[in-house]
Design a protein around this motif. Structure first.
Motif, mmCIF file in Angstrom:
data_model
loop_
_atom_site.group_PDB
_atom_site.id
_atom_site.type_symbol
_atom_site.label_atom_id
_atom_site.label_comp_id
_atom_site.label_asym_id
_atom_site.label_seq_id
_atom_site.Cartn_x
_atom_site.Cartn_y
_atom_site.Cartn_z
ATOM 1 N N MET A 31 48.452 32.841 14.418
ATOM 2 C CA MET A 31 47.050 33.261 14.302
ATOM 3 C C MET A 31 46.981 34.702 13.816
ATOM 4 N N ASN A 32 46.137 34.924 12.806
ATOM 5 C CA ASN A 32 45.980 36.259 12.256
ATOM 6 C C ASN A 32 45.056 37.076 13.158
ATOM 7 N N THR A 33 45.622 38.107 13.770
ATOM 8 C CA THR A 33 44.833 38.925 14.704
ATOM 9 C C THR A 33 44.327 40.201 14.060
ATOM 10 N N ARG A 34 44.694 40.434 12.796
ATOM 11 C CA ARG A 34 44.302 41.689 12.163
ATOM 12 C C ARG A 34 42.799 41.790 11.979
ATOM 13 N N ARG A 35 42.173 40.675 11.568
ATOM 14 C CA ARG A 35 40.731 40.719 11.304
ATOM 15 C C ARG A 35 39.921 40.994 12.571
ATOM 16 N N PRO A 36 40.164 40.268 13.701
ATOM 17 C CA PRO A 36 39.428 40.607 14.929
ATOM 18 C C PRO A 36 39.648 42.043 15.378
ATOM 19 N N ILE A 37 40.868 42.530 15.224
ATOM 20 C CA ILE A 37 41.147 43.914 15.614
ATOM 21 C C ILE A 37 40.377 44.880 14.727
ATOM 22 N N LEU A 38 40.307 44.572 13.431
ATOM 23 C CA LEU A 38 39.570 45.431 12.505
ATOM 24 C C LEU A 38 38.084 45.435 12.837
ATOM 25 N N VAL A 39 37.538 44.254 13.126
ATOM 26 C CA VAL A 39 36.123 44.164 13.484
ATOM 27 C C VAL A 39 35.835 44.965 14.748
ATOM 28 N N LEU A 40 36.703 44.822 15.735
ATOM 29 C CA LEU A 40 36.539 45.559 16.992
ATOM 30 C C LEU A 40 36.626 47.067 16.746
ATOM 31 N N ALA A 41 37.537 47.471 15.886
ATOM 32 C CA ALA A 41 37.706 48.898 15.596
ATOM 33 C C ALA A 41 36.462 49.477 14.934
ATOM 34 N N THR A 42 35.869 48.725 13.997
ATOM 35 C CA THR A 42 34.661 49.218 13.327
ATOM 36 C C THR A 42 33.486 49.284 14.303
ATOM 37 N N LEU A 43 33.418 48.313 15.226
ATOM 38 C CA LEU A 43 32.360 48.334 16.233
ATOM 39 C C LEU A 43 32.517 49.535 17.158
ATOM 40 N N VAL A 44 33.745 49.807 17.569
ATOM 41 C CA VAL A 44 34.007 50.968 18.416
ATOM 42 C C VAL A 44 33.641 52.246 17.673
ATOM 43 N N GLY A 92 23.136 41.060 7.939
ATOM 44 C CA GLY A 92 23.428 42.373 7.390
ATOM 45 C C GLY A 92 23.323 43.495 8.404
ATOM 46 N N GLN A 93 22.765 43.192 9.581
ATOM 47 C CA GLN A 93 22.752 44.163 10.671
ATOM 48 C C GLN A 93 24.092 44.182 11.401
ATOM 49 N N VAL A 94 24.918 43.157 11.151
ATOM 50 C CA VAL A 94 26.193 43.021 11.847
ATOM 51 C C VAL A 94 27.360 43.349 10.923
ATOM 52 N N ILE A 95 27.273 42.908 9.658
ATOM 53 C CA ILE A 95 28.289 43.235 8.660
ATOM 54 C C ILE A 95 27.582 43.877 7.479
ATOM 55 N N THR A 96 28.331 44.311 6.479
ATOM 56 C CA THR A 96 27.687 44.917 5.318
ATOM 57 C C THR A 96 26.777 43.910 4.624
ATOM 58 N N PRO A 97 25.576 44.329 4.199
ATOM 59 C CA PRO A 97 24.654 43.408 3.528
ATOM 60 C C PRO A 97 25.245 42.792 2.271
ATOM 61 N N TYR A 98 26.152 43.509 1.605
ATOM 62 C CA TYR A 98 26.727 42.994 0.372
ATOM 63 C C TYR A 98 27.702 41.853 0.626
ATOM 64 N N ALA A 129 29.124 53.246 2.380
ATOM 65 C CA ALA A 129 30.170 53.591 3.352
ATOM 66 C C ALA A 129 30.261 52.464 4.372
ATOM 67 N N VAL A 130 30.879 51.370 3.970
ATOM 68 C CA VAL A 130 30.855 50.141 4.771
ATOM 69 C C VAL A 130 31.993 50.133 5.785
ATOM 70 N N PHE A 131 32.004 51.127 6.661
ATOM 71 C CA PHE A 131 33.070 51.232 7.654
ATOM 72 C C PHE A 131 32.649 50.713 9.029
ATOM 73 N N THR A 132 31.367 50.510 9.236
ATOM 74 C CA THR A 132 30.882 50.040 10.523
ATOM 75 C C THR A 132 29.943 48.858 10.306
ATOM 76 N N PRO A 133 29.723 48.014 11.315
ATOM 77 C CA PRO A 133 28.823 46.862 11.172
ATOM 78 C C PRO A 133 27.408 47.305 10.821
ATOM 79 N N GLY A 134 26.902 46.823 9.677
ATOM 80 C CA GLY A 134 25.560 47.182 9.266
ATOM 81 C C GLY A 134 25.372 48.672 9.047
ATOM 82 N N ASN A 135 26.488 49.407 8.797
ATOM 83 C CA ASN A 135 26.444 50.876 8.647
ATOM 84 C C ASN A 135 25.911 51.566 9.898
ATOM 85 N N LEU A 136 26.035 50.907 11.027
ATOM 86 C CA LEU A 136 25.557 51.470 12.289
ATOM 87 C C LEU A 136 26.286 52.773 12.588
#
Length: 336
Positions: free
Chosen positions: A1-14, A95-101, A264-271
């Motif tokens: 199982m690829n765990t990189r993507r969940p870790i990346l998502v969690l990191a951007t949320l943090v 788009g509030q959770v990930i980049t709108p693009y 600057a799409v580093f956080t969910p929805g640029n939050l």
């Protein structure tokens, strides 16, 4: 199982949470101030927010439908306009959770696939093209806004600059899409190898249909220009309750400069990033940092509420039968 993507998502949320906490801590914004700012929005301000957040959804729906209509050929049929509004509004929520693009191609691709309207590729590819014009308009005006803001010109002079930028943008989009389209797309693909498949889909649309021509490109571009500035109505509506010195042209100038954070799409929805952008540029505009940060947080909350509310109404309009069936299909009748 690829765990990189969940870790990346969690990191951007943090990262987003850290940015927000840092902004609140440095500005000293309190919960009661935030709630008071929300409660200060009256009927007129609410109406302005509704216009500012709803019209961009309708414009995006018109653009997307136009692109899909160009790709389809008889006897293929288009879904009803409610289909396009519903899934454009859903893209706004995601788009509030990930980049709108990324939200647009994902939602619209799944919509056309599950709805039997041409598969995932059709929905995603047409969404990429439709959103390209939004990204291009944002880049043109945000870049101009940053340049003009740093040079300290007046909002009146800036207005002339934005008009000039809009004209330059119209010429530029023709150069990119209508003239050496395949060469430019190939060049972009070399720079962004992860986007090659989407760019190839766009090139296939460009060469195999009548999708790309001067008139149609102009139409989509100027609709994107309108969409970009319509959101400024919501900015003005929210800012009007803060009791600070401002002008319509001044706030639109600030709004344009802040939109550089869209890329600057580093956080969910640029939050967090967007909030820091608002706080920084408004501070340079003359607001105190605490008020600027409060505005940024309030505008985020208002945008989230109206985005979800607009989706609810769009979903009801799509799901409730009107006698012709949900999202009733029509012949491919996009004006040429």
């Amino acid at each position: 199982m690829n765990t990189r993507r969940p870790i990346l998502v969690l990191a951007t949320l943090v990262a987003a949470v850290v940015l927000l906490v840092l902004l609140i801590h440095l500005s000293g914004v309190r919960a009661d101030q935030f709630l008071h700012a929300l409660s200060a929005l009256g009927p007129y301000e609410m109406a302005g927010c509704l216009i500012g957040f709803a019209l961009p959804v309708l414009i995006a729906s018109i653009k997307w439908r136009s692109v899909v209509a160009r790709v389809m050929r008889p006897p293929a049929v288009l879904p009803g306009f409610r289909f396009f509004v519903h899934f454009s509004a859903l893209s706004g929520v995601l788009g509030q959770v990930i980049t709108p693009y990324a939200a647009g191609p994902i939602v619209r691709g799944l919509a056309t696939k599950r709805g039997g309207h041409g598969g995932f590729t059709l929905g995603a590819s047409t969404s990429v093209l439709e959103q390209f014009f939004d990204a291009w308009a944002s880049l043109i005006f945000a870049g101009t806004g940053i340049l003009l803001f740093l040079t300290g010109v007046s909002p009146q002079i800036a207005l002339v600059g934005y008009i000039f930028a809009a004209i330059i943008g119209a010429v530029g989009v023709q150069v990119i899409l209508v003239l050496p389209g395949s060469k430019v797309l190939g060049w972009v693909g070399n720079i962004l190898p992860g986007q090659r498949e989407r760019l190839q889909n766009l090139e296939n649309l460009r060469t195999q249909t009548e999708l790309i021509n001067t008139g149609f490109v102009n139409r989509l571009y100027w609709l994107s220009v309108l969409r970009f500035w319509v959101l400024g109505v919501a900015v003005i509506a929210v800012a009007s309750t803060f009791g600070m010195d401002w002008s319509v042209l001044g706030l639109l100038h600030v709004y344009a400069a802040v939109q550089i954070t869209r890329f600057a799409v580093f956080t969910p929805g640029n939050l967090g990033l967007a909030e820091w952008g608002w706080a920084t540029v408004l501070s340079l505009y003359g607001w105190d940092f605490a008020t600027a940060a409060l505005f940024a947080l309030t505008f985020r909350a208002v945008g989230l509420v109206f985005t979800c509310m607009i989706y609810v109404f769009a979903a009801l309009g799509y799901l409730v039968p009107d006698g012709r069936g949900r999202g009733a299909a029509t012949k491919s009748d996009d004006p040429r």
